[in-house]
Design an enzyme around this catalytic site. Structure first.
Site, PDB file in Angstrom:
ATOM      1  N   TYR A  11     -13.141   5.387   8.678  1.00 48.72           N
ATOM      2  CA  TYR A  11     -12.064   4.929   7.546  1.00 48.72           C
ATOM      3  C   TYR A  11     -10.684   5.627   7.703  1.00 48.72           C
ATOM      4  O   TYR A  11     -10.098   4.757   7.521  1.00 48.72           O
ATOM      5  CB  TYR A  11     -12.466   4.591   6.482  1.00 48.72           C
ATOM      6  CG  TYR A  11     -11.357   3.597   5.386  1.00 48.72           C
ATOM      7  CD1 TYR A  11     -12.130   2.806   5.162  1.00 48.72           C
ATOM      8  CD2 TYR A  11     -10.497   4.529   4.655  1.00 48.72           C
ATOM      9  CE1 TYR A  11     -10.374   1.477   4.622  1.00 48.72           C
ATOM     10  CE2 TYR A  11      -9.557   3.160   3.690  1.00 48.72           C
ATOM     11  CZ  TYR A  11      -9.224   2.179   3.662  1.00 48.72           C
ATOM     12  OH  TYR A  11      -8.799   1.095   3.610  1.00 48.72           O
ATOM     13  N   HIS A  15      -6.721   4.193   9.538  1.00 50.83           N
ATOM     14  CA  HIS A  15      -5.020   4.010   8.454  1.00 50.83           C
ATOM     15  C   HIS A  15      -4.647   5.576   9.502  1.00 50.83           C
ATOM     16  O   HIS A  15      -3.207   5.366   8.922  1.00 50.83           O
ATOM     17  CB  HIS A  15      -5.954   4.501   7.367  1.00 50.83           C
ATOM     18  CG  HIS A  15      -6.346   3.045   6.852  1.00 50.83           C
ATOM     19  ND1 HIS A  15      -7.496   3.225   6.433  1.00 50.83           N
ATOM     20  CD2 HIS A  15      -5.818   2.221   6.124  1.00 50.83           C
ATOM     21  CE1 HIS A  15      -7.656   1.702   6.419  1.00 50.83           C
ATOM     22  NE2 HIS A  15      -6.941   1.116   6.237  1.00 50.83           N
ATOM     23  N   TYR A  34       2.639   1.579  -0.503  1.00 54.00           N
ATOM     24  CA  TYR A  34       1.040   1.279  -0.942  1.00 54.00           C
ATOM     25  C   TYR A  34       0.605   2.592  -0.097  1.00 54.00           C
ATOM     26  O   TYR A  34       0.586   3.491   0.281  1.00 54.00           O
ATOM     27  CB  TYR A  34       1.250   0.824   0.630  1.00 54.00           C
ATOM     28  CG  TYR A  34      -0.926  -0.500   0.587  1.00 54.00           C
ATOM     29  CD1 TYR A  34      -1.177   0.776  -0.064  1.00 54.00           C
ATOM     30  CD2 TYR A  34      -0.782  -0.983   1.542  1.00 54.00           C
ATOM     31  CE1 TYR A  34      -2.799  -0.724  -0.564  1.00 54.00           C
ATOM     32  CE2 TYR A  34      -1.461  -2.126   1.729  1.00 54.00           C
ATOM     33  CZ  TYR A  34      -2.752  -1.283   0.203  1.00 54.00           C
ATOM     34  OH  TYR A  34      -3.911  -2.701   0.631  1.00 54.00           O
ATOM     35  N   TRP A  69      -6.918  -7.420  11.278  1.00 55.92           N
ATOM     36  CA  TRP A  69      -7.304  -6.228  10.177  1.00 55.92           C
ATOM     37  C   TRP A  69      -8.633  -6.153   9.614  1.00 55.92           C
ATOM     38  O   TRP A  69      -9.599  -5.553  10.117  1.00 55.92           O
ATOM     39  CB  TRP A  69      -5.869  -5.427   9.437  1.00 55.92           C
ATOM     40  CG  TRP A  69      -6.447  -4.528   9.361  1.00 55.92           C
ATOM     41  CD1 TRP A  69      -7.108  -4.169   7.867  1.00 55.92           C
ATOM     42  CD2 TRP A  69      -6.280  -2.765   9.756  1.00 55.92           C
ATOM     43  NE1 TRP A  69      -6.700  -2.956   7.299  1.00 55.92           N
ATOM     44  CE2 TRP A  69      -6.710  -2.170   8.937  1.00 55.92           C
ATOM     45  CE3 TRP A  69      -5.785  -2.603  11.164  1.00 55.92           C
ATOM     46  CZ2 TRP A  69      -6.224  -0.782   8.905  1.00 55.92           C
ATOM     47  CZ3 TRP A  69      -5.452  -1.241  10.601  1.00 55.92           C
ATOM     48  CH2 TRP A  69      -6.136  -0.405  10.195  1.00 55.92           C
ATOM     49  N   TRP A  70      -9.388  -7.149   8.823  1.00 59.83           N
ATOM     50  CA  TRP A  70     -10.048  -7.350   8.304  1.00 59.83           C
ATOM     51  C   TRP A  70     -11.146  -7.103   9.314  1.00 59.83           C
ATOM     52  O   TRP A  70     -11.850  -6.354   8.738  1.00 59.83           O
ATOM     53  CB  TRP A  70      -9.809  -8.709   7.401  1.00 59.83           C
ATOM     54  CG  TRP A  70      -9.016  -8.305   6.085  1.00 59.83           C
ATOM     55  CD1 TRP A  70      -8.403  -7.790   5.491  1.00 59.83           C
ATOM     56  CD2 TRP A  70      -8.841  -9.908   5.515  1.00 59.83           C
ATOM     57  NE1 TRP A  70      -7.816  -8.255   4.791  1.00 59.83           N
ATOM     58  CE2 TRP A  70      -8.239  -9.566   4.674  1.00 59.83           C
ATOM     59  CE3 TRP A  70      -8.778 -11.270   5.798  1.00 59.83           C
ATOM     60  CZ2 TRP A  70      -7.636  -9.880   3.450  1.00 59.83           C
ATOM     61  CZ3 TRP A  70      -8.759 -12.160   4.177  1.00 59.83           C
ATOM     62  CH2 TRP A  70      -7.560 -12.044   3.508  1.00 59.83           C
TER      63      TRP A  70
END
Length: 101
Positions: A11, A15, A34, A69-70
């Site tokens: 994960y 990113h 963010y 992306w999802w």
């Protein structure tokens, strides 16, 4: 949101960095800051975003890059049938802000 156990490193890797097109879409939709934090004991994620508009923030979900992306993240985190990550809102219980610099 959360990450499937054992996928925390993956994960984070995905990113670092996020796709440039996704970053540009976030900024174009009024995202000022963010951050996403991971609790390694529970695999829970806490996302904090400073945004210019709730309406523009919600519109990100309908962009093609967000949908891609999802789908890309679906294998390492719980997701709904439309590939959106399972998430829940947390009520704010405390806030402090310095007024007038």
């Amino acid at each position: 949101m959360s990450v499937h156990a054992g996928h925390e490193t993956e994960y984070a890797r995905r990113h670092q960095p996020i796709w440039q097109e996704l970053a540009e879409t976030l900024v174009a939709h009024g995202v000022v800051r963010y951050s996403i934090f991971l609790d390694p004991e529970t695999q829970d994620l806490f996302a904090y975003a400073e945004i210019e508009s709730e309406e523009r923030w919600r519109a990100i979900a309908s962009t093609p890059v967000c949908r891609r992306w999802w789908r890309y993240m679906r294998d390492i985190m719980p997701a709904a049938a439309d590939d959106s990550p399972h998430s829940r809102d947390l009520p704010e219980v405390f806030h402090l802000e310095k007024n007038g610099a």
